[in-house]
Structures are given as structure tokens and as C-alpha cells.
Scaffold this active site. Structure first.
Site, PDB file in Angstrom:
ATOM      1  N   ALA A 513       0.830  -1.203   0.000  1.00 49.92           N
ATOM      2  CA  ALA A 513       0.000   0.000   0.000  1.00 49.92           C
ATOM      3  C   ALA A 513       0.864   1.252   0.000  1.00 49.92           C
ATOM      4  O   ALA A 513       0.644   2.186  -0.781  1.00 49.92           O
ATOM      5  CB  ALA A 513      -0.928  -0.007   1.215  1.00 49.92           C
ATOM      6  N   GLU A 696       0.376  -7.467   7.742  1.00 53.37           N
ATOM      7  CA  GLU A 696       0.851  -8.595   8.546  1.00 53.37           C
ATOM      8  C   GLU A 696       0.831  -8.287  10.043  1.00 53.37           C
ATOM      9  O   GLU A 696       1.024  -9.175  10.868  1.00 53.37           O
ATOM     10  CB  GLU A 696       2.278  -8.956   8.118  1.00 53.37           C
ATOM     11  CG  GLU A 696       2.346  -9.509   6.699  1.00 53.37           C
ATOM     12  CD  GLU A 696       3.728  -9.372   6.076  1.00 53.37           C
ATOM     13  OE1 GLU A 696       4.254  -8.232   6.074  1.00 53.37           O
ATOM     14  OE2 GLU A 696       4.260 -10.367   5.593  1.00 53.37           O
TER      15      GLU A 696
END
Lengths: 735, 327
Positions: A513, A696
Site C-alpha cells: 500500500a 501482517e
């Protein structure tokens, strides 16, 4: 730096591709239908390894109805040797298969049957007869620890080993110590979409429709495998159904599809079966992590040693870094970390979501909980007390660090009561317990480029080879572009996943991103500059613009776009150079996770009651997709603590639980009340967007929070994961 | 998948005139096994459209057609009222989608989940008689602790069949020559012995047509499934228990265990010890210890020897409202 205005970035905008997905219009790799109908390929797996093929009889398969060809090492098109060139990374090296009569690991493809239909190919695959002369294999890293070696490099960490201060002295001088081995299991990414490729040749040009996370390295991998120029290869991957690291590189079906399509001069589709994936896609190795921690009387850490041992697939250089979070979490004068691997005859070991941190925090944060207990200090307070001023390993400053804030808010929101006496809380036949842990994950920025194209009627098209693996890339990039150009989001079209588009680092390492988003931001800023300069040329004195329909609004005037850009539209590019954001400081995303579990006092069954995470990931680009990412990560953490386990029969080197009935991921009923909190923020030093990675982060700390809750519920400290009922059963009271 | 012929059975009575073949009901297990070529029938006989799909209330009992789906059986008002152990067992199995397809007859005949049975590269006497058993020295956490043999340590995976065994249900069948017979659910499956390739006592071509639930089942019933995740997991151990308590004494005690043997395991030794006695935690423990006297672990599943009796005792305690004698 100017913070970008944000009326759209950050809002919980619905996924722009949501409608296409729920109506079946989103074209995943297996959905691709070319002009020439694709033949179907089915993998024949080696039934034993390592060894040499002494007999391979494909005649019956070749004669079977519908079979077009059986590709083996005897007739496969030429490839460059596996692993070449040596200096290329593991994602770009040659992934050659069917090279010769050697079998390296159980389940390695020894043939691909190509037929008109999948059923025909699958049946004919069973007619292939093979005999393998097996040698002695190495499968279990712990039983072969004597042959462990230091890997040349680690994934996601600068150094394989680190040693700061005098561990032996500090540890010996500690008032409280923890010294234990922790075991984590092999795991498979188990993405919903299996690894899939449709390969199509046009002369010497190859087009590959595939499920992939990083497009550009896939191009290089095909180039290095097949020995053809990169310019002749096109990768198309507009949608990928989950990756979790397992689709970072190209995998076996992709190479086989390309070889077969060449051999039969027709497009070939290969969809791995769920059982195939356990050998023909990568997995996370089982690990043994030795942790030695020491603290003084006041609960200040004095010494940490973290020694990791895992398996590395022979001929595939990947080693995970479970000590990565250990190096960055707490202030400590002596810190020693080592990573060793045993080269094994097993399928590829590679990144799985939050490599390093997923299993690193699981073990290290369990050990920290044990040390807090030994010191008689509440685990939240223990962590706050050891909060570092600078990076514990290097002494470098942190770019920003709001871990203490996460811990405090988490404790408040969860209603943390402090550590209760283990086994003391009960409700009927359920033993209740709470636990918590720290989440930490390196934040990265990688090079990326993007192209923006504005038409005179006021439509913006953004292109880059970024992928959307279910994360929401299409949506956040739409938001970023809309904000940067002050244009309505429904006038923006984002096109992804094509190697003909500008290059990015793709989806991985939680950098997708920030990296691709920054490139889109820069491209749109360039577009603004171009419009401003043209407006100024026309005599308007303006320093900001917005697009409204087919007009540019300058605050004082409304100018038709057509007077500024010609019919073909205006195309600009933008790029992000991470060096401009390298302050030399250590950059992480943070969080704190709190869990409550119940353990059945009769059976030892563990069920999660609630899980709450508070996260600092800088500026949140989309409240909805960010929440989903974090939530998905937390659910991954449930799996790591309680469920996920790829079981290998160490006599044969074969994974045995190769389906979703036996490889347990969390199902809906395993996911209870799950709270995701995101600190409002802006990370100045990370990138022009102010965001930090969070794909994550949700996994980190979730598993150990649950494990620590199991301890509080039962008083039983389990040091192997996943924790199962039989680990608790012997110590539960007789009914 | 090996090519096969497909036939459809029009009615129970037409069985004798049909081509021979493997019976296909919901297909939730058989189709998978055919894809892996663990089962390679030359022909399938689809029995899903031959009637046999109704539930009929008889004189106090229930006659369940073999093609009634697991969903329909679990949600039938009479089943929920009089046989809650069965409803509960059914609902604990698989997923809603699978239960919508799976049938009563088929559920009985699903095959083991032993990972060596599923992996055609490994030795398995059940799949390939005479090839050996790789589970004996291999991964055997899910495997049998009771009634196993040196040839096979697989367990039967059904939840429904465990409840059926506890209820003393009766399985009605029809052979190709038209002969019918009634087999107690407890005797439908067999222990592996030296022929683990044979799961049950049905003869070649014999079709389950219906299952009869008995009149006046015990009033107190419960099914407890112990598993690693909260849904969609096969039982590590399960227990179906049914009994009455009259004047403070236990009557009609039926206990069946799942996940411990090649067939649903009726704990008859424990039942005998409990029958006619006053419920007490101490007696429950003693009865289940006796039941487990010959239990044998294979390594990874040793814990089941402790888990199985604890599970049963917990259910007995709940049903009879006996206070635990803890610590």
C-alpha cells in the site's frame, strides 16, 4: 512535509471491485478464456524422494482418451538450470522443472499430463507409472541439528546473527531467568484460490495469466527459466485470491504450464489441486527457538538470547528470521540472536504472512510472559517498564514508536485486570484466562512507479503493475488518486496486475500500500503540476486545482479541461524513491493484543472468547479495508496458536494432512468477538502518505496473547504450537 | 477419476433389475474418493431419486428413509423432541452445505479419514489389502484406541452413526434379489481384524433403504463432540449418551463412543455397571475406567485413553445433574 489533504483517503470507502467480485465478473487466472481454447494440465507428483527416476512409463497415459501430451524430463522444452543465475534473488532465479531424472522432494512434478478436459488429464495422470530409486533423505531439522549451517542471508533482516553486549555475564547476573525451547509447526498459506496459471505462446512471445503477488519478478523468473528476453513475456494478474506470501514467486504449475503450452502449441491451464499445493507451493518451516531471558529484581531485562533452527529446502535459499521482533522490542543491554538451518529434501520453504514476526512473536512474547511471571510483575507493566528509547540492537533512533500507547489503550479497552492467579477463574466447567502480547513488524517502502492518464472529459486512469490479492489495492489507490487530484472517486479507474504497466514491488511484506500508493500519489501530484503550469500559461494565477466533471476548478475560475489537454489525454508518471525517506531511523508498525480464552476442564478443548488489538500503523488509508486486513491477521494468529499445522511423515518427507478437513484454519465459530482499534496518526518519516504497513501486523502478537491466556486459564505453560487439548489434558484435574 | 457408467435407480423395488454398481447418494465422500482413485467403481447407481426420502412416524418410533438428508433429519420435529442426541450429533458434523447433501444411509457408509488411506502413495490395508499400515508407526493422533488390529488402526468418522448406535436404531436393507433384512446399528460396522478393507456387514449390492428409530428412547440424551476447532472438524473423541433416571436410579443406560474405534463403540461394560445404580461421579469414573481397561494407544493418540472417559463422565454428570467431585 505537507500533509496531503484528505477528504477521501481514510474513509471506509467500499471496495471499488466489490461488485465485480460478488457478481463473478472479476477475472481470476483460472477464469481466463483466450481465443484458442486452453488445454488442461494435471501434475503427476513424485511418490517418493529424494531419488532417481529409474522407470517412467507414460505410454498408457498418452493413449488415454483426450490426452494431447505427457510432458516429462525426456521431452520438456529446454530450460536454464534451476537456481540460475546464482546472484539473482530466489524469486527471479530459474525455477526449472522436469530437468532430469532426479527427484528432490516428495510431490515434485515428474510429469504434466495435458488433455482436452481436466477429468481426462486427471485420470491419465494416474496411468503414469514411475519407479524411484530413493536415497537417504533429510526431512526433520531437529533430528539433524548437527548438520545445521548458518544461512547466507535472512528474509527481511539485515544480519543473520547479532551480538550486542555481554550476554553470558548479564544472563548469569540476572535475578530472574527463562530458559526454554519453543516449537512451531510447519504451515501452509492455504489461500482460497489455489496456485493457477494459463500460459499462451504467440510465436516466441509468452503471455501468462496467473495468480501472483509480484508481477515484475515473475517476468524475470520466466525469463531466467525459459531463457527468453523479458520483453517477450507478459504477465496478467488483475485479481489474485489470497497469497499470504505463497504467491510472491512463480510456482510449479506456472513453469509447467509455460513448458506444456510451448510443447503442444496451444494455451495450457494448470490449476493446482488443494493436495498439490502442499508440495508444489511453498510452506513455512517448522522451527525450534531457544530463548534465554534474564531480568533484574525490578523486572528490567538484562539479557536476551534467541537461537532459531529451521529447515531450508535444498537448492532454494530462504531462511526465516524469528528473532527479528526480538531485536526490536525491548531495552536490553545484552542481546544475542542466531539463525541456523538444516538443508532438507523437502518442498520449497518460503515466506508466509509475517515471516519472522508471526512465529517470532509467538515464541518470544510467550517467553516474555514467563519472565514477567517470574518477576512477579503484570505483563503489561513489564513491557512498559522495558520500553526502549532507541532500537535495542543498533542504538539508532526509532522513526516513531507508539507501542506504549497501544499497550495502555489496549489494557483500558479490554478491561485488563492484571495477571490473575493461573487456574483461578472458572465458569461452570470452563477455565477462563486472559493474556496479552506486543505486536511489532518492520515498516518498509520499496521503489514503485505509476502512470496517470487524464482525458479531456475528466476521467482519470491510473496504471501500475501492483496486484490486489484481496487486500483492497484497487480501492485505496482510487482514494489516493482522487485526493491527490481532487477528483471524484467514481471518475477514477485503477488498472493493476499487468507487466506492461509501470513497475512496483507488488504485494508483500506489508509494503504494498505504501509503495504503490506513494507512486500513485506522486503521479497525481505531477498531473496537478502539469495542469497548474498550463493554467498559468493561459494567464490564470492559481496554485491549486480540482476536477469537477470535465472542468478544472481553480477557486476563481472554472476552465474546461479540453482547453488544457488535447483529445488524446494527458499522461504523466510518478515514482517513489525510498532513499528519500531513509532517515537512518528504525521504522516499525506496532500493536498490543489482548485475548480471553476458555478451556474445557474435562477435555482441554481451547476456545477463544475475545481478542482485541490496538494498532499503530500511521495514517489509515481506508478504515474498512485496514480493519479487514488487521482482522484477517488476528485470525491468522488464532490459527498459529491453536490450529494450523502441516504434518510431515518424517519417514517419507511427505506432508500428510493435505486438505481443508485436516489442515485446520480458523472457521467462523473459532472467531469470536474480535475488536480492532487503530490509533489515529500520521507517520511523517515513512512515505508521502504518512501510512505504515498493516497487512501482517494483525498476526503479530495475536498468537502469544492467546497462548498466554491459555496459561492463565490453566496454569500450564505449553511451549509448542499449535497448542492442542492433549498438551493440557495430563495436567487438568481428574473430573 | 476413472471413467464410469452412471445409472439411476427409479425405485427400491427396481433394484433387482438394475445394473450392478456402487451406490451413490449425497456423494460428499464417494466423489472425493473417486477423484483420488481410492475408489474406482466401473459404475455408479444413483439412489437419490428412488423414493426412500421420507420420515414416517410409526407406533411411537420413526422410520427414516435412507435418502433423507442430514439437514432434514436433524431438523425434523419428532427427532428434535424424542431423539435429541441424534439431532445434535448430525448438527455437529461437517458444514451446512455438506449436511444438505449428505444422506442418512450414506453417512453410515462414509469411509475413514485416516491420512494414509487418503494418500495413495502410502501403505494402507484398508485401501490396498496386504500393503501394510503406515499409520501404525506414523501419524496416528486420530486413530483407534479400542478394537484395532495390527492391520488397521483407523476410526470410523461418523457422528450420526454414534448416536444411532446409542439409540439402538435398526438399519433396514434390501438385496438385489429382493430379500430384506434388519441390522442393529451397533452391528452394521465391523472391527478391522485381518480384513480392514471391509468396513461393514452389508453384502455386495445390498442397499440401506431406511433406518428405524426405536419407540420410547431414554429421556435423557446428549451428544458431546470433542474437536480441535469449534466447527467443521472430525471428532477427536465423541460420546452419545442416553438414559433414564427413575426413583434416583439409572435405567436404560446407553453409551456410544466415536473417534475411538473402527466402528461406533458401545460401552457395554460401563453401561452394565451403571444400570440400576444411583448416579455418582465416583461410579461414572469407575465404570469408564473399566470400559477403557483394554484401550491401547498408538503413540500420538495415547491421550484419548484419558480423554474418552472424561468426555463420557462429563456428559453423564450433566445429564444426571451430579455435582462434580473436583480436585
Amino acid at each position: 512535509m505537507n500533509r496531503p489533504s484528505s477528504s477521501i483517503v481514510g474513509t471506509p470507502m467500499d471496495r471499488v471491485d466489490g461488485l465485480a467480485k460478488v457478481t463473478g465478473q472479476a477475472c481470476y487466472a483460472a477464469d481466463y478464456r483466450g481465443d484458442r481454447g486452453a488445454a488442461e494440465g494435471y501434475i503427476v507428483e513424485a511418490p517418493a524422494a529424494p531419488g532417481r527416476i529409474v522407470r517412467l512409463d507414460v505410454e498408457a497415459a498418452e493413449q488415454a482418451e483426450g490426452v494431447i501430451a505427457v510432458i516429462t524430463h525426456r521431452n520438456a522444452p529446454r530450460q536454464r538450470p534451476h537456481g540460475m543465475p546464482e546472484d539473482a534473488g530466489r524469486f527471479t532465479q530459474s525455477h526449472a522443472l522436469l530437468e532430469r531424472d532426479r527427484v528432490r522432494y516428495f510431490g515434485e512434478p515428474i510429469a504434466l499430463v495435458v488433455a482436452e478436459t481436466l477429468e481426462q488429464a486427471r485420470h491419465a495422470a494416474k496411468l503414469v507409472e514411475v519407479e524411484i530409486d530413493c536415497g537417504e533423505g533429510t526431512f526433520n531439522p531437529f533430528e539433524n541439528a548437527a548438520s545445521a549451517v548458518k544461512p547466507d542471508s535472512l528474509d527481511g533482516a539485515d544480519q543473520v546473527d547479532t551480538d550486542k553486549g555481554d550476554f553470558d555475564t548479564e544472563y548469569a547476573g540476572s535475578d530472574h531467568r527463562v530458559d526454554a525451547d519453543y516449537h512451531t509447526s510447519a504451515q501452509h498459506a492455504a489461500a482460497m484460490e489455489p496456485h493457477t496459471t494459463v500460459a499462451e505462446w504467440d510465436g516466441d512471445d509468452l503471455t501468462v495469466h496467473m495468480a501472483i503477488q509480484i508481477v515484475s519478478s515473475a517476468v524475470e523468473a520466466f525469463s531466467n527459466t525459459l531463457g527468453i528476453d523479458k520483453e517477450r513475456i507478459r504477465i496478467v494478474s488483475p485479481f489474485t485470491g489470497g497469497g499470504f506470501g505463497s504467491k510472491l514467486g512463480i510456482h510449479n504449475e506456472a513453469v509447467l504450464a509455460a513448458l506444456a503450452a510451448k510443447a503442444v502449441d496451444r494455451p495450457v491451464r494448470v490449476v493446482q489441486t488443494r493436495r498439490n499445493l502442499f508440495s508444489n507451493a511453498p510452506h513455512r518451516s517448522r522451527h525450534r527457538q531457544k530463548l534465554q531471558l534474564g531480568a533484574d529484581k525490578k523486572g528490567r531485562l538484562k539479557a536476551i538470547r534467541h537461537a532459531s533452527l529451521a529447515a531450508m529446502a535444498r537448492d532454494y535459499p530462504f531462511a526465516e528470521a524469528p528473532a527479528s521482533p526480538t531485536r526490536a522490542s525491548y531495552a536490553v543491554p545484552a542481546l544475542r540472536t542466531t539463525h541456523r538451518v538444516v538443508k532438507a529434501d523437502i518442498p520449497k520453504v518460503d515466506s508466509m504472512r509475517a515471516p519472522g514476526e508471526a512465529i517470532g512473536t509467538l515464541t518470544f512474547e510467550t517467553a516474555i510472559d514467563e519472565l514477567a511471571e517470574a518477576c512477579g510483575i503484570d505483563p503489561v507493566e513489564f513491557r512498559l517498564r522495558n520500553e526502549p528509547d532507541a532500537d535495542p540492537q543498533t542504538g539508532k533512533p526509532f522513526a516513531d514508536r507508539r507501542l506504549a500507547e497501544c499497550l495502555r489503550q489496549g489494557a483500558a479497552d479490554f478491561g485488563w485486570q492484571g495477571r490473575q492467579a493461573p487456574g483461578s477463574r472458572r465458569q461452570g466447567r470452563k477455565l477462563l484466562g486472559c493474556g496479552m502480547a506486543t505486536a511489532i513488524r518492520p515498516n518498509q517502502l520499496n521503489p514503485a512507479e505509476a502512470e496517470a492518464h487524464l482525458t479531456p472529459d475528466g476521467r482519470l486512469r491510473v496504471r501500475l503493475d501492483m496486484t490486489d490479492i484481496g487486500t483492497g489495492s484497487y480501492t485505496i489507490l482510487t482514494q489516493i488518486a482522487a485526493d491527490a487530484l481532487s477528483i471524484a472517486p467514481d471518475r477514477v479507474t485503477v488498472e493493476l496486475g499487468d507487466s506492461e504497466f509501470p513497475e512496483t514491488a507488488g504485494s508483500g511484506g506489508s509494503f504494498g500500500a505504501a509503495s504503490s500508493g506513494s507512486a500513485v500519489y506522486e503521479a497525481c501530484r505531477e498531473m496537478v503540476e502539469q495542469l497548474l503550469s498550463r493554467l498559468n500559461e493561459q494567464g490564470h494565477t492559481v496554485n491549486s486545482v480540482s476536477i469537477d466533471g470535465d472542468r478544472v476548478m481553480t477557486g476563481e475560475a472554472s476552465v474546461p479541461l479540453a482547453t488544457l489537454i488535447d483529445a488524446g489525454g494527458l499522461t504523466v508518471t510518478g515514482e517513489i524513491d525510498p532513499d528519500n525517506y531513509d532517515s537512518g531511523e528504525k521504522n516499525y508498525s506496532y500493536g498490543a493484543q489482548f485475548a480471553e480464552v476458555e478451556v474445557d476442564a474435562d477435555t482441554g478443548e481451547i476456545r477463544l472468547r475475545r481478542l482485541l488489538g490496538v494498532f499503530d500503523a500511521g495514517r489509515i488509508l481506508n478504515q474498512k479495508t485496514a480493519r479487514s486486513q488487521l482482522m484477517g491477521g488476528m485470525i491468522f494468529g488464532i490459527g498459529g496458536a491453536l490450529l494450523e499445522q502441516s504434518l510431515m511423515d518424517d519417514r517419507y518427507g511427505s506432508f500428510m494432512n493435505r486438505d481443508f478437513a485436516e489442515y485446520h484454519i480458523a472457521v467462523n465459530r473459532d472467531v469470536p468477538d474480535l475488536q480492532v482499534r487503530m490509533l489515529a496518526g500520521y507517520s511523517e518519516k515513512s512515505n508521502p502518505l504518512g501510512s505504515k504497513g498493516l497487512g501482517e501486523l494483525g498476526i503479530c502478537g495475536a498468537g502469544p496473547a492467546i497462548a498466554n491466556a491459555v496459561y492463565e486459564a490453566t496454569g500450564i505453560r505449553v511451549r509448542k504450537f499449535p497448542i492442542h487439548m492433549e498438551d493440557l489434558l495430563p495436567s487438568l484435574p481428574r473430573s | 477419476m476413472k471413467p464410469f457408467d452412471y445409472h439411476r435407480l427409479a425405485s427400491e423395488e427396481a433394484l433387482g433389475k438394475m445394473e450392478a454398481g456402487r451406490y451413490l447418494a449425497g456423494g460428499t465422500n464417494l466423489i472425493d474418493l473417486m477423484k483420488h482413485q481410492i475408489e474406482t467403481p466401473d459404475a455408479l447407481v444413483d439412489v437419490t431419486r428412488a423414493g426412500m426420502d421420507t420420515i414416517t412416524e410409526t407406533d411411537g418410533g420413526l422410520m427414516v428413509g435412507s435418502q433423507v438428508t442430514n439437514t432434514d433429519l436433524a431438523s425434523h420435529p419428532a427427532v428434535r423432541r424424542d431423539y435429541p442426541v441424534l439431532s445434535s450429533a448430525l448438527l455437529s458434523g461437517a458444514t451446512q452445505q455438506l449436511r444438505n447433501k449428505a444422506t442418512t444411509g450414506g453417512n453410515f457408509l462414509q469411509r475413514t479419514r485416516c491420512q494414509y488411506f487418503y494418500d495413495t502413495t502410502r501403505a494402507c490395508n484398508k485401501r490396498a489389502p496386504g500393503s501394510g499400515c503406515d499409520a501404525l508407526e506414523g501419524l496416528n493422533r486420530y486413530h483407534a484406541i479400542l478394537g484395532a488390529s495390527e492391520h488397521c488402526i483407523a476410526v470410523h468418522p461418523s457422528d450420526m452413526a454414534v448416536a444411532m448406535a446409542a439409540l439402538d436404531a435398526v438399519v433396514h436393507t434390501r438385496k438385489r434379489d429382493g430379500e430384506t433384512r434388519a441390522i442393529p446399528a451397533t452391528e452394521l460396522h465391523r472391527l478391522p481384524g485381518d480384513r480392514p478393507d471391509i468396513d461393514h456387514v452389508l453384502e455386495d449390492g445390498e442397499l440401506i433403504t431406511s433406518v428405524e428409530l426405536p419407540v420410547r428412547p431414554p429421556r435423557l440424551q446428549a451428544y458431546r463432540k470433542v474437536r480441535d476447532r469449534a466447527s467443521y472438524a472430525f471428532a477427536v473423541v465423541s460420546a452419545a449418551v442416553a438414559l433414564d433416571v427413575d426413583d434416583g436410579r439409572m435405567r436404560n443406560v446407553r453409551i456410544a463412543l466415536g473417534g475411538v474405534a473402527h466402528k461406533p463403540w458401545r460401552a457395554s461394560r460401563a453401561e452394565e455397571m451403571l444400570e440400576g445404580q444411583q448416579p455418582s461421579a465416583e461410579l461414572f469414573d469407575r465404570a469408564m475406567d473399566a470400559e477403557m481397561a483394554e484401550a491401547k494407544g498408538q503413540g500420538h493418540n495415547d491421550f484419548k485413553i484419558r480423554l474418552a472417559p472424561r468426555t463420557v463422565v462429563a456428559v453423564l454428570r450433566d445429564l444426571t445433574e451430579v455435582t462434580e467431585n473436583d480436585e
